[in-house]
Design a protein around this motif. Structure first.
Motif, short mmCIF file in Angstrom:
data_model
loop_
_atom_site.label_atom_id
_atom_site.label_comp_id
_atom_site.label_asym_id
_atom_site.label_seq_id
_atom_site.Cartn_x
_atom_site.Cartn_y
_atom_site.Cartn_z
N GLU A 206 2.02 18.17 -11.37
CA GLU A 206 1.66 17.55 -12.66
C GLU A 206 0.41 16.72 -12.56
O GLU A 206 0.25 15.94 -11.63
CB GLU A 206 2.82 16.68 -13.15
CG GLU A 206 3.64 17.41 -14.18
CD GLU A 206 4.64 16.52 -14.84
OE1 GLU A 206 4.25 15.79 -15.76
OE2 GLU A 206 5.81 16.56 -14.40
N ARG A 207 -0.50 16.94 -13.50
CA ARG A 207 -1.70 16.09 -13.56
C ARG A 207 -1.74 15.47 -14.95
O ARG A 207 -1.47 16.15 -15.94
CB ARG A 207 -2.96 16.93 -13.40
CG ARG A 207 -3.05 17.75 -12.16
CD ARG A 207 -4.42 18.43 -12.22
NE ARG A 207 -4.59 19.43 -11.20
CZ ARG A 207 -4.20 20.69 -11.35
NH1 ARG A 207 -3.59 21.08 -12.45
NH2 ARG A 207 -4.43 21.57 -10.41
N SER A 208 -2.09 14.19 -15.01
CA SER A 208 -2.07 13.56 -16.33
C SER A 208 -3.35 13.83 -17.11
O SER A 208 -3.38 13.80 -18.33
CB SER A 208 -1.86 12.06 -16.18
OG SER A 208 -2.80 11.58 -15.25
N GLN A 210 -5.33 16.61 -17.28
CA GLN A 210 -5.72 17.96 -17.69
C GLN A 210 -5.22 18.32 -19.10
O GLN A 210 -4.37 17.64 -19.66
CB GLN A 210 -5.18 18.97 -16.69
CG GLN A 210 -5.60 18.74 -15.27
CD GLN A 210 -7.04 19.14 -15.01
OE1 GLN A 210 -7.46 20.20 -15.44
NE2 GLN A 210 -7.77 18.29 -14.33
N THR A 211 -5.73 19.41 -19.61
CA THR A 211 -5.34 19.82 -20.97
C THR A 211 -4.10 20.71 -20.94
O THR A 211 -3.67 21.16 -19.89
CB THR A 211 -6.47 20.63 -21.63
OG1 THR A 211 -6.61 21.82 -20.88
CG2 THR A 211 -7.76 19.85 -21.69
N ARG A 252 -2.08 21.15 -17.07
CA ARG A 252 -1.45 19.85 -16.83
C ARG A 252 -0.23 20.02 -15.93
O ARG A 252 0.01 19.23 -15.04
CB ARG A 252 -1.04 19.18 -18.14
CG ARG A 252 -0.52 17.79 -17.89
CD ARG A 252 -0.23 17.04 -19.15
NE ARG A 252 -1.42 16.79 -19.94
CZ ARG A 252 -1.39 16.24 -21.15
NH1 ARG A 252 -0.25 15.91 -21.71
NH2 ARG A 252 -2.50 16.04 -21.81
#
Ligand SMILES: Cc1cc2nc3c(=O)[nH]c(=O)nc-3n(C[C@H](O)[C@H](O)[C@H](O)COP(=O)(O)OP(=O)(O)OC[C@H]3O[C@@H](n4cnc5c(N)ncnc54)[C@H](O)[C@@H]3O)c2cc1C
Length: 409
Positions: A206-208, A210-211, A252
């Motif tokens: 999980e990345r906060s 990204q779209t 994301r």
């Protein structure tokens, strides 16, 4: 008294015509009765209508709703959804709709040209919230009276609300894997667990920043791993098992699904039993950095430590199937069926799980048509059997081809 032959002939003719008259009257009465019954039953059939109640506004509940409102006998649709509308429409995970189901949904008016998403090899990739928002928007455009009760959890207290609705009803329990609606309405919660003869492991990154734009999946086959750093050299062998990898999701949240055909090679045994978390973490890290999309940035060991969730070891991929998926409650003239994850699901994320539920909906329209006019016990039973047999065939198909189609090909 004496009778001559003329009298006898006359007498016989009179009784013959009397009998004929009787037969004629009886036959006419029967014909009128059958005709009237036919006309009445035709009128009743033409006037028969159905209220459809759906529990759960996930992709399967809302697709069922879209099908139901297009059945001319359905005059009212009520949906119970425990979450509020914006939470439903903002669901972020990606769904992939197979080509055959794209055609099926087009048949019910889904306008893929007006949905944000991407195409690859005939599959449509979109964010689940985009699909749900679209259906919520189009449902009121159909003739049936539609009432979506967001923020309303279906519980035992809601049974009365259904009971007081007049006429025949169909309740579709589409409340997902952990849903209890079927059980509340009297269906058994027993499941049959089927092995897919495969082992798998999953990871989610999980990345906060990204779209949520969907991305087509990546599939790689015949991957081998060198586990010499984790397991004794005795476990090294010539005929190593090879794995299939799938990377999917949006930027994301990226999912990695790793799968291998069931075997007892030493490498599979090691990945099933060794509880050294760093082994699986490194496998997923290496897989992602090697096979990611070119425009994606690589991830570091420390990023993985903080942002990656993963299975600590391989597990058996199984399909669970509810043993009771349809019933009829005569007291309140109500049919109950389960659909989607509430009916059957993998204990694994293939990235195409929505297709399992969508496929089962191909029998929904014929089922609605059958139950709306079913009058006799025989017709009611045969409608239920029709739906249950179809549900069974879906499971058998997926056990035979599902994972192959979704992971191994
Ligand atoms: C984190 C995550 C990621 C996923 N990623 C993917 C993916 O990439 N691709 C893919 O194809 N599939 C994915 N799936 C699987 C996918 O969610 C399911 O296959 C699909 O959503 C099944 O749809 P459904 O409508 O049967 O159930 P769900 O989507 O679970 O919907 C059930 C609905 O019922 C509602 N509900 C539950 N109980 C009640 C109640 N008592 N009263 C009222 N409402 C109730 C819930 O709020 C929910 O809206 C993912 C699932 C999760 C959880």
């Amino acid at each position: 008294m004496r009778c001559n032959s003329d009298d006898l002939a006359h007498y016989m003719q009179a009784s013959y015509s009397h009998a004929s008259m009787h037969i004629f009257i009886t036959l006419s009465a029967v014909a009128v009765f059958i005709g009237t019954r036919h006309v009445f039953s035709k009128i009743r059939n033409e006037m028969a209508n159905l209220t459809v109640i759906i529990i759960g506004a996930g992709p399967i509940g809302l697709t069922s709703a879209l099908i139901a409102v297009q059945c001319k006998r359905v005059h009212r649709l009520v949906i119970f959804e425990e979450e509020n509308r914006s939470r439903v429409e903002n669901r972020s995970y990606q769904i992939t709709i197979q080509p055959s189901l794209v055609s099926f949904l087009r048949g019910y008016g889904v306008d893929f040209d007006n949905l944000e998403g991407e195409w690859q090899d005939g599959c449509f990739y979109t964010r689940v919230g985009v699909y749900l928002e679209y259906i919520i928007h189009v449902l009121p455009l159909y003739r049936a009276e539609t009432d979506i009760k967001f923020g309303t959890k279906f519980s035992r207290d809601c049974i009365d609300t259904i009971d007081v609705m007049s006429g025949r009803k169909l309740v579709l329990c589409c409340d997902g894997r952990t849903g209890l609606a079927g059980q509340i309405l009297g269906l058994s919660d027993e499941c049959a667990y089927h092995s897919t003869a495969s082992f798998g492991a999953l990871a989610a990154i999980e990345r906060s920043s990204q779209t949520l734009v969907p991305k087509p999946e990546i599939r790689v086959h015949n991957i081998g791993f060198d586990l010499s750093a984790y397991v004794s050299s005795e476990l090294e062998e010539k005929s190593k098992s090879t794995f299939s990898l799938k990377i999917f999701g949006n930027s994301r949240c990226r999912f990695l699904a790793l799968a291998v055909k069931k075997s007892d090679t030493k490498i599979v045994k090691a990945m099933k039993t060794v509880l050294d978390k760093s082994m699986m973490r490194n496998i997923f890290l290496k897989c992602f950095n090697t096979y990611k999309r070119p425009e994606e940035t690589s991830i570091s060991d420390s990023f993985c430590l903080n942002n990656m969730k993963f299975s600590p070891r391989l597990f058996e991929i199984r399909l669970s199937q509810k043993t009771e998926t349809a019933a009829y409650i005569s007291d309140c003239d109500t049919f109950v069926i389960t659909e989607g994850d509430a009916s059957r699901s993998f204990n694994f994320n293939t990235g195409m799980d929505i297709n399992l539920g969508l496929k089962s909906l191909s029998s929904l329209k014929p089922f609605i048509e059958r139950i709306t006019v079913a009058e006799t016990e025989y017709n009611i039973m045969s409608s239920l059997i029709y739906k249950m047999e179809h549900s069974d065939r879906i499971c058998k198909y997926f056990l035979k081809y599902g994972l192959k189609e979704y992971l191994f090909m």
